[in-house]
Write an enzyme that holds these catalytic residues in place. Structure first.
Site, PDB file in Angstrom:
ATOM      1  N   SER A  92      44.437  27.752  33.613  1.00 46.13           N
ATOM      2  CA  SER A  92      44.617  27.987  35.043  1.00 46.13           C
ATOM      3  C   SER A  92      43.363  28.595  35.672  1.00 46.13           C
ATOM      4  CB  SER A  92      45.796  28.927  35.246  1.00 46.13           C
ATOM      5  OG  SER A  92      45.954  29.225  36.606  1.00 46.13           O
ATOM      6  N   GLY A 126      40.047  35.993  42.916  1.00 45.32           N
ATOM      7  CA  GLY A 126      41.126  36.689  43.624  1.00 45.32           C
ATOM      8  C   GLY A 126      42.266  35.789  44.057  1.00 45.32           C
ATOM      9  N   ASN A 162      51.958  34.594  35.518  1.00 46.80           N
ATOM     10  CA  ASN A 162      50.703  35.313  35.335  1.00 46.80           C
ATOM     11  C   ASN A 162      50.922  36.793  35.651  1.00 46.80           C
ATOM     12  OD1 ASN A 162      48.120  36.318  35.425  1.00 46.80           O
ATOM     13  ND2 ASN A 162      47.342  34.838  36.912  1.00 46.80           N
ATOM     14  N   CYS A 196      46.418  38.874  36.217  1.00 49.85           N
ATOM     15  CA  CYS A 196      45.212  38.610  36.998  1.00 49.85           C
ATOM     16  C   CYS A 196      44.494  39.925  37.280  1.00 49.85           C
ATOM     17  CB  CYS A 196      45.521  37.911  38.312  1.00 49.85           C
ATOM     18  SG  CYS A 196      44.008  37.635  39.277  1.00 49.85           S
ATOM     19  N   ILE A 237      44.336  35.016  25.770  1.00 49.67           N
ATOM     20  CA  ILE A 237      44.244  36.164  26.641  1.00 49.67           C
ATOM     21  C   ILE A 237      43.780  35.737  28.037  1.00 49.67           C
ATOM     22  CG2 ILE A 237      43.772  37.819  24.835  1.00 49.67           C
ATOM     23  CD1 ILE A 237      40.778  37.601  25.436  1.00 49.67           C
ATOM     24  N   GLY A 246      34.591  33.197  28.623  1.00 48.49           N
ATOM     25  CA  GLY A 246      33.512  32.433  27.991  1.00 48.49           C
ATOM     26  C   GLY A 246      33.415  32.737  26.502  1.00 48.49           C
ATOM     27  N   GLY A 288      38.855  27.007  29.199  1.00 45.16           N
ATOM     28  CA  GLY A 288      38.520  27.365  30.575  1.00 45.16           C
ATOM     29  C   GLY A 288      37.050  27.298  30.865  1.00 45.16           C
TER      30      GLY A 288
END
Lengths: 256, 303
Positions: free
Chosen positions: B21, B72, B126, B129, B190, B216, B264
């Protein structure tokens, strides 16, 4: 939006000023669909994020793409170590380019420092109908003057310290030219304070203006929403994204 | 060719690779490069009840072998997602996971209720965030809050419910157990680690939000460790993510206990990464004469 990702052959590398390099890359499939104001997203070996660099030239006959960039940090330093005969990993063409109208009789192109390269494809399109005003820190940082000269465009060179061309900022000749001759459109790319001032001058004269913005970027294709910039659209403040909605925006939309 | 299919909470995935996501939008941009049908599933951009404009830029900072983001949760809101994005996604013949985020429990419930009437395959709640002031990590870093929000969303949906966990906690297994006991069908982890960079010339943080989520390749070992600990602590499936950039990383994550993986940040570097990782997993299994990717899940042999 249509784009490709691949490793493309570097046919030419030249140093055009201190720490500023010009590369020509053979990628006909990109050149065929690219337009002025779009950018290429380049992989620097050993870095997670690609580097977005504006297109400086599109040789449609030879299928050659030209980029000119300055070494600003470790990533661009790594890119500058590539040589003729190496392959450059790019995603391109990306973004929303400049609006070109072949009926325009008089346009002004403004390039500030390393914001100058994306003005060259526009100068090639408009030729002697264009006035190109470029500004640099000093004579050592001046780039692309010969290339602009070949397009037939009128050129005005400025330096901050007066070591080449006119002593001063690009905004002074711009204001004079607009006062004297007007223009159908002004295009600009460079540091934010310059773009802001150019936008203000154009607004006063009621002349349309398109500017190319820069922001820290990740995906480059509009998926991650990282490279936000504040714009006003239909009376509402929104975050647009430099990679997909830009890098070229109508100057009137941009909120500084 | 090895059998790459996996089943998570009764949902069949043709392979275990899911773009994470927030890194893949709604898939439209990457469809210029490859068919979305090749993917195991897609976890779409985190969706809130109402449209969110997101944080001020800069939102991105690079780090050694990684990056920070503080987007955000910019998104057009759940109604837009259901009307404009979901119908298109459901034609892509891949598992669609709606990632949802609310400012409070009630908002999470309302989003889940809105999805109940749709054909979306799974919900990923989620609770982690790091880039929003309300909800988000506030849910994911407290067992009682994590339990409460999971319980409420569980009651609001019949869809398989994945809860996405924050690594910014002392013991992730406690949170995992808490959401399991309140009816989560799976956990994913995670989410990003909290990080910060400062421009030493301006003395300003690089991110306008000052801090942001770190992701990353640099976070991969942390993710493997947390997936391993969590897989040993719960009975529900674990979806592993965090810094995966190759098929070998995906295999490692699955050996640690992940039933599937999300990828991701690597997509920003290599937009073909999700499909490349699928074929690299296949190559590894063939090389090792392993019939099914399911056979490697949780097979790490700890010392």
């Amino acid at each position: 939006m249509n784009f490709v990702q691949g490793k493309f052959f570097i046919t030419e590398k030249t140093a055009v000023a201190k720490q500023i390099y010009s590369f020509r890359i053979e990628c006909p499939e990109v050149v065929k669909i690219a337009c002025a104001g779009q950018f290429v997203h380049i992989k620097a070996d050993g870095f997670l994020l690609r580097r977005p660099i504006s297109i400086c030239g599109l040789d449609r006959e030879k299928g050659l793409l030209r980029i000119v960039f300055e070494v600003r940090g470790k990533g661009t330093d790594k890119l500058s170590q590539l040589n003729k005969g190496d392959f450059m990993d790019i995603i391109a063409p990306l973004g929303h380019g400049f609006t070109v109208n072949r009926d325009y009789k008089k346009v002004v192109l403004i390039g500030g420092g390393i914001g100058t390269p994306p003005m060259l494809p526009l100068a090639e399109i408009y030729g002697d109908r264009a006035t190109v005003i470029t500004g640099f820190r000093n004579s050592g940082a001046v780039i692309l003057q010969e290339d602009f000269g070949k397009t037939g465009a009128e050129t005005v060179l400025c330096t901050d310290d007066g070591s080449a061309g006119v002593h001063g900022f690009v905004t002074e000749p711009l204001a004079e030219i607009l006062k004297k001759n007007g223009a159908d459109m002004v295009y600009a790319c460079g540091p934010a304070p310059m773009l802001k001032k150019v936008s203000e001058i154009c607004r006063e004269k009621n002349i349309p203006c398109e500017i190319s913005l820069e922001e820290r970027m990740a995906c480059g294709v509009g998926a991650c929403l990282g490279c936000a910039c504040r714009i006003k659209k239909n009376g509402e403040e929104v975050f647009a994204h430099v990679c997909k909605d830009g890098p070229v925006f109508n100057a009137e939309e941009v909120l500084w | 060719m090895a059998d790459l299919s996996v089943n998570i909470c009764g949902v069949d995935f043709k392979n275990p690779v899911i773009p994470a996501s927030g890194t893949f939008g709604y898939g439209r941009e990457y469809e210029h490069l490859f068919s979305l049908e090749k993917l195991g599933g897609i976890s779409v951009k985190g969706t809130t009840l109402k449209k969110r404009t997101g944080n001020l830029p800069p939102r991105i900072a690079e780090t050694p072998a990684g990056m920070l983001n503080s987007v955000g949760l910019q998104n057009p809101g759940i109604d837009h997602f259901i009307e404009e994005e979901l119908p298109y996604l459901l034609t892509k013949n891949t598992v669609i996971i709606a990632n949802i985020a609310g400012a409070d429990v009630e908002e999470c419930v309302q989003i889940a209720e809105k999805l109940e009437g749709t054909q979306v395959h799974m919900i990923e709640l989620n609770i982690s965030c790091p880039n929003v002031k309300q909800g988000g990590a506030a849910f994911g870093t407290s067992c009682s809050m994590a339990s409460q929000v999971t319980k409420s969303v569980r009651n609001a949906t019949t869809k398989p419910l994945i809860v996405k966990l924050s690594p910014n906690v002392t013991d992730i297994t406690e949170i995992a157990r808490a959401v399991e006991s309140e009816g989560a069908d799976a956990v994913s982890l995670i989410n990003t680690l909290m990080g910060m960079r400062i421009d030493i010339n301006t003395r300003r943080p690089v991110l306008h939000n000052n801090v942001g989520g770190f992701s990353g390749p640099a976070v991969f070992p942390v993710a493997v460790r947390m997936v391993w600990q969590t897989a040993n602590a719960v009975k529900i499936p674990v979806i592993g993510m965090g810094g995966i950039s190759s098929g070998e990383d995906a295999i490692e994550m699955m050996m640690a206990g992940a039933s599937a993986v999300q990828v991701g940040a690597v997509t920003f570097s290599d937009p073909f990464a999700p499909v490349r990782i699928i074929s690299e997993i296949d190559e590894f299994l063939n090389r090792k004469n392993i019939d099914s990717v399911r056979d490697i899940v949780g097979t790490v042999k700890p010392w």
